[in-house]
Scaffold this motif. Structure first.
Motif, mmCIF file in Angstrom:
data_model
loop_
_atom_site.group_PDB
_atom_site.id
_atom_site.type_symbol
_atom_site.label_atom_id
_atom_site.label_comp_id
_atom_site.label_asym_id
_atom_site.label_seq_id
_atom_site.Cartn_x
_atom_site.Cartn_y
_atom_site.Cartn_z
ATOM 1 N N PHE A 18 0.812 -1.214 0.000
ATOM 2 C CA PHE A 18 0.000 0.000 0.000
ATOM 3 C C PHE A 18 0.849 1.269 0.000
ATOM 4 N N ASN A 19 0.216 2.362 -0.427
ATOM 5 C CA ASN A 19 0.793 3.672 -0.157
ATOM 6 C C ASN A 19 0.456 4.059 1.286
ATOM 7 N N PHE A 71 9.791 0.173 -3.598
ATOM 8 C CA PHE A 71 8.588 -0.650 -3.759
ATOM 9 C C PHE A 71 8.341 -1.577 -2.579
ATOM 10 N N TRP A 72 9.332 -1.732 -1.739
ATOM 11 C CA TRP A 72 9.174 -2.597 -0.560
ATOM 12 C C TRP A 72 8.552 -1.833 0.610
ATOM 13 N N GLU A 73 8.496 -0.505 0.551
ATOM 14 C CA GLU A 73 7.905 0.281 1.627
ATOM 15 C C GLU A 73 7.115 1.446 1.038
ATOM 16 N N GLY A 74 5.928 1.131 0.526
ATOM 17 C CA GLY A 74 5.101 2.155 -0.095
ATOM 18 C C GLY A 74 4.476 3.114 0.893
ATOM 19 N N GLY A 75 4.418 2.741 2.141
ATOM 20 C CA GLY A 75 3.841 3.618 3.163
ATOM 21 C C GLY A 75 4.157 3.086 4.546
ATOM 22 N N ALA A 76 5.438 3.044 4.874
ATOM 23 C CA ALA A 76 5.887 2.342 6.085
ATOM 24 C C ALA A 76 5.380 3.003 7.362
ATOM 25 N N VAL A 77 4.803 2.183 8.229
ATOM 26 C CA VAL A 77 4.282 2.625 9.523
ATOM 27 C C VAL A 77 5.247 2.212 10.633
ATOM 28 N N LEU A 78 5.482 3.106 11.567
ATOM 29 C CA LEU A 78 6.228 2.784 12.784
ATOM 30 C C LEU A 78 5.238 2.447 13.893
ATOM 31 N N HIS A 79 5.689 1.703 14.869
ATOM 32 C CA HIS A 79 4.830 1.322 15.985
ATOM 33 C C HIS A 79 5.412 1.779 17.317
ATOM 34 N N TYR A 88 -7.278 -0.004 -4.546
ATOM 35 C CA TYR A 88 -6.533 0.648 -5.618
ATOM 36 C C TYR A 88 -7.417 0.906 -6.836
ATOM 37 N N LEU A 89 -8.534 0.220 -6.957
ATOM 38 C CA LEU A 89 -9.496 0.544 -8.010
ATOM 39 C C LEU A 89 -10.025 1.953 -7.794
ATOM 40 N N TRP A 90 -10.422 2.242 -6.563
ATOM 41 C CA TRP A 90 -10.875 3.599 -6.243
ATOM 42 C C TRP A 90 -9.761 4.611 -6.471
ATOM 43 N N TRP A 91 -8.562 4.260 -6.066
ATOM 44 C CA TRP A 91 -7.431 5.180 -6.225
ATOM 45 C C TRP A 91 -7.213 5.490 -7.714
ATOM 46 N N GLN A 92 -7.315 4.477 -8.546
ATOM 47 C CA GLN A 92 -7.130 4.662 -9.985
ATOM 48 C C GLN A 92 -8.184 5.607 -10.560
ATOM 49 N N VAL A 93 -9.424 5.436 -10.125
ATOM 50 C CA VAL A 93 -10.518 6.249 -10.664
ATOM 51 C C VAL A 93 -10.364 7.716 -10.281
ATOM 52 N N ASN A 94 -9.942 7.993 -9.049
ATOM 53 C CA ASN A 94 -10.037 9.362 -8.571
ATOM 54 C C ASN A 94 -8.716 9.961 -8.073
ATOM 55 N N GLU A 95 -8.133 9.377 -7.039
ATOM 56 C CA GLU A 95 -6.919 9.958 -6.452
ATOM 57 C C GLU A 95 -5.785 10.020 -7.468
ATOM 58 N N TYR A 96 -5.542 8.906 -8.152
ATOM 59 C CA TYR A 96 -4.453 8.849 -9.120
ATOM 60 C C TYR A 96 -4.709 9.800 -10.287
ATOM 61 N N ALA A 97 -5.975 9.878 -10.741
ATOM 62 C CA ALA A 97 -6.304 10.765 -11.852
ATOM 63 C C ALA A 97 -6.012 12.218 -11.487
ATOM 64 N N PHE A 98 -6.385 12.607 -10.276
ATOM 65 C CA PHE A 98 -6.132 13.981 -9.836
ATOM 66 C C PHE A 98 -4.636 14.239 -9.692
ATOM 67 N N ASP A 99 -3.918 13.320 -9.006
ATOM 68 C CA ASP A 99 -2.478 13.503 -8.809
ATOM 69 C C ASP A 99 -1.737 13.567 -10.144
ATOM 70 N N SER A 100 -2.114 12.716 -11.077
ATOM 71 C CA SER A 100 -1.439 12.687 -12.377
ATOM 72 C C SER A 100 -1.588 14.020 -13.087
#
Length: 364
Positions: free
Chosen positions: A120-121, A240-248, A344-356
């Motif tokens: 994930f991101n 690509f191994w840490e698209g959104g790394a979280v610390l704990h 990621y389907l939702w991301w493709q439709v909207n978030e990615y389209a806007f960011d691009s």
């Protein structure tokens, strides 16, 4: 009668005074004085990473009127960087600020709490943890080590690291000694890399001496501070191994159980708040840091699709192998893939389209 009028009135004054007299002892009892020690896996000069632990401790102190104080220590002061959770598990230290993927040798499923290759991101990683069942799975894994854990930090998508040679095709990974943690190292091992798990404060010396040929850490803001550009020329993206790394934040189970419920809630909320603060810091500082690195001679490279495709195949082969051996890993993997496919389907439709569009338009 309105609340404000009631509070100003004489009747209210007498009632309020009586209520205060009755309530004060209960409040005092529910907010005890607590002093904890925290060990961090990150060097003190890194104000986004170690600073995140300080921010967390500050939020806890402020929310409890300084009744709950947490003293933060850097790696090596009371525990090595890669053993932070171990000393919490055995009760030597109250809590630790660490990525739980450092401990996949003990429980492979912990990798999902930080982030695994091609998952994930940053936003979807947090969404999976909080709304997709991820936190419950990590609770199950962490319970084996006598600790309670919750998210407390987020880096965003990390860079792919510093290299002395270019990576143009999958075969270029062969024989490369690289500092990389988590499952990312195991994925790259399938492509010929010799992974090395090294604490952040020791990476520069290893690169300088030639003990390793490449290293990933976090992102331009931290990497610039650690001076990696002086010992490696090529800076690759994406990590690509840490698209959104979280610390704990991991807390000793007995220490956690001894806290009032209000303090437990404050700790979790402070973790969320510190995570948002950390991500905002990276989002605002990485761009200028990258520009400075490029101005100083760093060459930024993007991993070719052939390299990413080979890594994707290696990652999912590794996941299948681990899922066959560990039921908790299997359940976390299935949860991750299902959540990834849907969202990621939702991301493709909207978030990615806007960011691009915004990326293409940034120089207009």
């Amino acid at each position: 009668m309105k609340r404000r009028e009631f509070l100003k009135g004489g009747l209210a004054g007498g009632a309020a005074a009586g209520a205060t007299a009755l309530a004060a002892p209960a409040i005092a009892q529910s907010m005890p004085e607590v002093r904890w020690r925290m060990t961090s896996s990150f060097p003190k000069p890194l104000d986004a990473l170690f600073g995140n632990a300080l921010t967390f401790a500050q939020y806890v102190a402020e929310a409890t009127d300084n009744r709950f104080q947490i003293q933060c220590f850097g790696p090596g002061e009371i525990a090595p960087a890669l053993q932070a959770m171990d000393v919490v598990s055995n009760g030597s230290v109250d809590c630790a600020h660490t990525p739980i993927y450092f401990y996949i040798g003990k429980q492979p499923s912990l990798a999902f709490g930080t982030g695994v290759p091609f998952s994930f991101n940053s936003r979807l990683q947090y969404a999976w943890l909080t709304n997709g069942g991820g936190n419950a799975l990590m609770d199950e894994a962490l319970a084996k080590f006598n600790v309670v854990g919750f998210p407390c930090g987020q880096s965003g998508t990390q860079m792919g690291g510093w290299f002395r040679k270019e990576i143009n095709q999958p075969s270029d990974w062969q024989g490369l000694k690289m500092r990389i943690g988590g499952l990312g190292g195991e994925v790259l091992a399938k492509l010929g890399v010799v992974p090395q798990q090294i604490g952040g404060g020791d990476i520069y010396a290893a690169l300088e001496r030639g003990t390793i040929d490449a290293a990933e850490f976090v992102s331009p803001y931290d990497d610039e501070k650690l001076g990696f550009s002086r010992v490696a020329k090529y800076y690759y993206a994406p990590g690509f191994w840490e698209g959104g790394a979280v610390l704990h934040m991991v807390v000793n189970q007995e220490r956690w159980n001894a806290l009032p419920k209000s303090y437990q809630a404050i700790l979790r909320q402070a973790g969320d708040a510190a995570m948002n603060a950390m991500l905002a810091k990276y989002d605002s500082h990485n761009g200028p840091a990258l520009m400075r690195l490029v101005a100083g001679g760093t060459e930024v490279k993007i991993f070719p699709n052939a390299v990413l495709d080979a890594a994707w195949d290696a990652a999912h082969q590794l996941y299948r192998e681990k899922a066959e051996k560990d039921d908790l890993f299997r359940r976390a993997l299935e949860s991750m893939i299902d959540f990834r496919t849907q969202n990621y389907l939702w991301w493709q439709v909207n978030e990615y389209a806007f960011d691009s569009y915004m990326i293409a338009s940034r120089t207009k």
